[in-house]
Scaffold this motif. Sequence first.
Motif, PDB file in Angstrom:
ATOM      1  N   LYS A   1      10.308  44.506  42.393  1.00 49.91           N
ATOM      2  CA  LYS A   1      11.517  43.758  42.756  1.00 49.91           C
ATOM      3  C   LYS A   1      11.138  42.424  43.384  1.00 49.91           C
ATOM      4  O   LYS A   1      10.219  42.358  44.196  1.00 49.91           O
ATOM      5  CB  LYS A   1      12.394  44.584  43.700  1.00 49.91           C
ATOM      6  CG  LYS A   1      13.132  45.706  42.976  1.00 49.91           C
ATOM      7  CD  LYS A   1      13.939  46.571  43.908  1.00 49.91           C
ATOM      8  CE  LYS A   1      14.614  47.703  43.143  1.00 49.91           C
ATOM      9  NZ  LYS A   1      15.277  48.664  44.036  1.00 49.91           N
TER      10      LYS A   1
ATOM     11  N   GLY B   1      11.585  48.369  40.332  1.00 47.76           N
ATOM     12  CA  GLY B   1      12.853  48.391  39.612  1.00 47.76           C
ATOM     13  C   GLY B   1      12.577  48.586  38.132  1.00 47.76           C
ATOM     14  O   GLY B   1      11.423  48.591  37.692  1.00 47.76           O
TER      15      GLY B   1
ATOM     16  N   ASP C   1      11.157  54.066  44.323  1.00 50.06           N
ATOM     17  CA  ASP C   1      11.926  53.206  45.240  1.00 50.06           C
ATOM     18  C   ASP C   1      11.089  52.786  46.446  1.00 50.06           C
ATOM     19  O   ASP C   1      11.202  51.662  46.930  1.00 50.06           O
ATOM     20  CB  ASP C   1      13.196  53.932  45.732  1.00 50.06           C
ATOM     21  CG  ASP C   1      14.185  54.206  44.606  1.00 50.06           C
ATOM     22  OD1 ASP C   1      14.084  53.548  43.544  1.00 50.06           O
ATOM     23  OD2 ASP C   1      15.047  55.094  44.769  1.00 50.06           O
TER      24      ASP C   1
ATOM     25  N   ASP D   1      17.269  44.943  38.970  1.00 56.86           N
ATOM     26  CA  ASP D   1      17.179  46.311  38.464  1.00 56.86           C
ATOM     27  C   ASP D   1      18.366  46.569  37.533  1.00 56.86           C
ATOM     28  O   ASP D   1      19.514  46.283  37.885  1.00 56.86           O
ATOM     29  CB  ASP D   1      17.217  47.300  39.644  1.00 56.86           C
ATOM     30  CG  ASP D   1      17.091  48.734  39.198  1.00 56.86           C
ATOM     31  OD1 ASP D   1      16.080  49.069  38.569  1.00 56.86           O
ATOM     32  OD2 ASP D   1      18.025  49.529  39.452  1.00 56.86           O
TER      33      ASP D   1
ATOM     34  N   ARG E   1      11.697  59.487  41.619  1.00 55.04           N
ATOM     35  CA  ARG E   1      12.604  58.369  41.925  1.00 55.04           C
ATOM     36  C   ARG E   1      12.343  57.821  43.327  1.00 55.04           C
ATOM     37  O   ARG E   1      12.303  56.604  43.541  1.00 55.04           O
ATOM     38  CB  ARG E   1      14.068  58.818  41.838  1.00 55.04           C
ATOM     39  CG  ARG E   1      14.651  58.962  40.483  1.00 55.04           C
ATOM     40  CD  ARG E   1      15.071  57.752  39.708  1.00 55.04           C
ATOM     41  NE  ARG E   1      14.986  56.438  40.251  1.00 55.04           N
ATOM     42  CZ  ARG E   1      14.909  55.345  39.500  1.00 55.04           C
ATOM     43  NH1 ARG E   1      14.872  55.430  38.191  1.00 55.04           N
ATOM     44  NH2 ARG E   1      14.858  54.153  40.033  1.00 55.04           N
TER      45      ARG E   1
END
Length: 379
Positions: free
Chosen positions: A313, A296, A291, A369, A287
Amino acid sequence: MRARVSFKERFYKMSLTAGIVGLPNVGKSTLFNAITKAGAESANYPFCTIDPNVGVVEVPDERLTKLTEVVKPQKTVPTTFEFTDIAGIVKGASKGEGLGNQFLSHIRQVDAICHVVRCFEDENITHVSGKVDPIDDIETINLELILADLETVNRRYERVEKLARQKDKEAVQEFNVVKKLKEALEEEKPARMVELTEEEQKIAKQLHLLTAKPILYVANVSENDITDIDSNEHVKKVQEYAAKENARVIVVSAKIEEEIAELDPEEKELFLSELGIEQSGLDQLIRAAYDLLGLGTYFTAGEKEVRAWTFKKGMKAPEAAGIIHSDFERGFIRAETVSYEDLMDAGSMAKARENGKVRLEGKDYIVQDGDVIHFRFNV
């Protein structure tokens, strides 16, 4: 499902990947084995991982499980992310020591760096410098990357300086950026810590600097320390160091993660609850890397399939549609969109539509997202 793909395949697909780097014997390959169950060689000696291994992992996302419960499809497909296991760097790698040039070229081809740092004592596993010192480990690798970048920047500096003297407008702009980067690197600061405007960032990007890549630190602790991280002095030092460059630290026990990787989901949950851990270190790492790269997830949901898709994103709807198939982008008409939260509140797509939560978005819509999307297209 876990899978292994060739480096060449990964590179030509141009998908994003995070490179796992670290000194020899810090637990890189053990961690990679756990991530992919790919069984990369992890014998206790330097340079045992010469060619990078690329592993594809599922991205953990609770929303996908919840969507499956609501939609009840025939199958559920998670989205994936790639990790590349890069062999252990040693001092002098920037000058080609060991297999330095090969390592640096492999790091050049990844999009983010997961720097594994040894935070455990074990007399059976030799440390390249003879003692466990995570900050020294971090600085050894960072310095090699800085020196490699400095070489790149110095070459560019010489070229662009001549043009800047002739008052070439573009050359003057580039020279100012290169000068900033050169000064920072000479002070042993990574390029990502240099403050640049949006325009300057575009210029800096063309240099493909290693220390400009986003980074997160992975503190590898022993099995005994995973339930009492706060008392591990090595981890505290890594956290303090990372805070200076606003980097995240994920604490894992690679050994435990390797064991967890062999368990089925129910056994894994039980094992973690017995340890008093909510989420495995690997799930946290996946994760965090996701990020770190500004990625997303959007979802498509129908009777046949509920599926998660990775997007960058800031992407607009047609580009995000193109991730599914190029025809979706080429013939894009509209994106029928509902946020994950609104769909969960409603309990079904029909109810969400009734509540006025399903929107028809056009080609300028920036995908968010958690969006659940049905693309309308015509080719």
